[in-house]
Scaffold this motif. Sequence first.
Motif, PDB file in Angstrom:
ATOM      1  N   LYS A  32       4.355 -29.328   2.118  1.00  0.00           N
ATOM      2  CA  LYS A  32       5.633 -28.628   2.108  1.00  0.00           C
ATOM      3  C   LYS A  32       5.483 -27.239   2.711  1.00  0.00           C
ATOM      4  O   LYS A  32       4.452 -26.589   2.543  1.00  0.00           O
ATOM      5  CB  LYS A  32       6.136 -28.502   0.664  1.00  0.00           C
ATOM      6  N   TYR A  81       7.614 -23.534   2.957  1.00  0.00           N
ATOM      7  CA  TYR A  81       8.751 -22.644   2.719  1.00  0.00           C
ATOM      8  C   TYR A  81       8.863 -21.720   3.926  1.00  0.00           C
ATOM      9  O   TYR A  81       7.859 -21.165   4.375  1.00  0.00           O
ATOM     10  CB  TYR A  81       8.527 -21.761   1.493  1.00  0.00           C
ATOM     11  N   GLU A 118      12.382 -32.477   7.054  1.00  0.00           N
ATOM     12  CA  GLU A 118      12.664 -32.610   5.609  1.00  0.00           C
ATOM     13  C   GLU A 118      11.669 -31.871   4.722  1.00  0.00           C
ATOM     14  O   GLU A 118      12.022 -31.463   3.619  1.00  0.00           O
ATOM     15  CB  GLU A 118      12.827 -34.083   5.190  1.00  0.00           C
ATOM     16  N   GLU A 120      11.567 -26.060   3.616  1.00  0.00           N
ATOM     17  CA  GLU A 120      12.684 -25.500   2.845  1.00  0.00           C
ATOM     18  C   GLU A 120      12.886 -24.052   3.262  1.00  0.00           C
ATOM     19  O   GLU A 120      11.970 -23.232   3.165  1.00  0.00           O
ATOM     20  CB  GLU A 120      12.381 -25.590   1.336  1.00  0.00           C
TER      21      GLU A 120
END
Length: 310
Positions: free
Chosen positions: A169, A171, A193, A196
Amino acid sequence: MEKIDTLIIGSGPAGYTAAIYAGRANLKTILYSGLQPGGQLTTTSEVENFPGYPQGVDGNQLMMDLREQAGRFGTEIRDGEIVKADLSSRPFHCVDDRGNEIEARSVIIATGATAKYLGLPDEEKYRGQGVSACATCDGFFYRKKVVAVVGGGDTACEEAMYLSSLAAKVYLIVRKPFLRATEIMKQRVIDKENIEILFEHNTVGLFGENGVEGAHVVKRLGEPDEERYDIAIDGFFLAIGHKPNTELFKEYLDLDAQGFIKTVPGTSKTNVEGVFAAGDVADPNYRQGVVAAGSGAMAAIDADRFLQAN
Ligand code: NDP
């Protein structure tokens, strides 16, 4: 003491292109590659917007190609640094990191720019232990981990995209309510996806026992609805712009407020006759490989004309 026509300082697209032109103009030229031979493009993965490569090209490959081409016409390329440059009188007296002295009739400054940091003490504390300004250099260490990228420009989007292919992931911490990157980069980031985007967020600190384990962030800093919380991350990447490498020359050259070398518009001429600037060190606007290469050509042509006239 070596006596030469042109000293080129820097080995990004500007320096190497200047070397191609200076060599072909038969100028006795030496290029010093500096601490990072090939410059910033060697820290990029795929370069998609350098003309002539319809399928894109690896940044390191591009710079190796340019170096080979630069060496073809007689320019001597040295992997070393210029540590002193006296631009107060001609010929210019310069010294390299081995103590070699050079007298150059003209100098082309192509020293580029270096990544900026936020200025948090924690960035220093965790430098090399989770804090980095180069995703392509260090991204490898964050496979399947969680990372944050700070910034909202093209660099930040590029770094976030690169890391999103390795990390679990990403950020993207953006201080404004929007991204200022170009449309194509923006869309890629939004569509991905595992990225973030934290809009209107600032980072105020990092924490962790063994390297970075998280960041203290603030949403809408200074507003009545300000919100402070922590995010768990393993890596913290800066992509908030660059500072020009002008330390060596600042006492002689006119610089703008951010430290970029000022040139006479439409030329590579600085305020010192015989000293020319090319690439990111004199470019607060574009920061593109192809623009740097073009300005390197201009600098060598300007230097050649200057030498012929003097
Ligand atoms: P930019 O100056 O475009 O963007 C810097 C980003 O960092 C901005 O979002 C800025 O926020 C943010 N920022 C700056 N300081 C801070 C801070 N203290 N805290 C938090 N955020 C901060 O730099 P880039 O390096 O992204 O790009 C420079 C130029 O190079 C641009 O013209 C860009 O288009 C170009 N470029 C092009 C590429 C390509 O075409 N592939 C790749 C990389 C760069 P804010 O918006 O609030 O000022």
